[in-house]
Write a protein that holds these residues in place. Structure first.
Motif, short mmCIF file in Angstrom:
data_model
loop_
_atom_site.label_atom_id
_atom_site.label_comp_id
_atom_site.label_asym_id
_atom_site.label_seq_id
_atom_site.Cartn_x
_atom_site.Cartn_y
_atom_site.Cartn_z
N ASN A 20 0.81 -1.22 0.00
CA ASN A 20 0.00 0.00 0.00
C ASN A 20 0.84 1.27 0.00
O ASN A 20 0.55 2.23 0.72
CB ASN A 20 -0.98 0.00 1.19
N ALA A 37 -5.22 -3.08 0.10
CA ALA A 37 -4.45 -1.83 -0.03
C ALA A 37 -5.28 -0.82 -0.80
O ALA A 37 -5.14 -0.65 -2.01
CB ALA A 37 -3.12 -2.12 -0.72
N LYS A 38 -6.16 -0.13 -0.10
CA LYS A 38 -7.13 0.76 -0.73
C LYS A 38 -6.49 1.94 -1.45
O LYS A 38 -6.93 2.33 -2.54
CB LYS A 38 -8.14 1.24 0.31
N ASP A 39 -5.44 2.52 -0.86
CA ASP A 39 -4.78 3.66 -1.51
C ASP A 39 -4.11 3.23 -2.81
O ASP A 39 -4.19 3.92 -3.82
CB ASP A 39 -3.75 4.29 -0.56
N ALA A 67 -2.79 -5.78 -4.58
CA ALA A 67 -3.43 -4.72 -3.80
C ALA A 67 -4.77 -5.19 -3.25
O ALA A 67 -5.09 -4.94 -2.08
CB ALA A 67 -3.61 -3.47 -4.66
#
Length: 129
Positions: free
Chosen positions: A82, A117-119, A112
């Motif tokens: 991330n 891993a949102k960003d 991701a």
């Protein structure tokens, strides 16, 4: 009693000599043996640690943003851990998000997603538009 002590000393000495002679390595044998590189490269280590400045410097020095280390591209490591800012930097410098990992056959987007891993996912989605 003397025989027992002498026998024990002789046995200890013999075993010690055997261990000593086998403990010496032979550099010529080691040097000629095939060695598999199993260490993560410095570029990917800097990405995992989130060291943006080092990543920028390495890119400026000509580091290949698509060169795999341990079967994964730098973008895959950035996505997995991330590191959105670094992932954006890699994409700006030509990182190919369609490449797949050697073992799992995953893309950076899949790494991701698996690590939530949102960003990084937002950066990948924005780059596809």
């Amino acid at each position: 009693m003397k025989k027992v002590i002498l026998t024990c000393l002789l046995a200890s000495f013999s075993l010690g000599s055997f261990a000593y002679s086998n403990s010496h390595f032979h550099p010529e044998v080691i040097a000629s043996s095939p060695v598999e590189k199993t260490e993560l490269n410095s570029f990917c280590k800097a990405i995992i640690k989130g060291n943006v400045e080092v990543v920028k410097q390495l890119i400026a020095l000509g580091e290949d943003v698509n060169k795999k280390s341990l079967g994964k591209t730098p973008a895959m490591y950035a996505a997995r851990y991330n590191k959105a800012e670094i992932l954006a930097l890699l994409i700006e410098n030509g990182a190919k998000l369609s490449l797949k990992s050697d073992k799992e056959k995953f893309t950076a987007k899949k790494f991701a997603e698996l690590s939530n891993a949102k960003d990084a996912l937002a950066v990948i989605t924005a780059s596809n538009k």
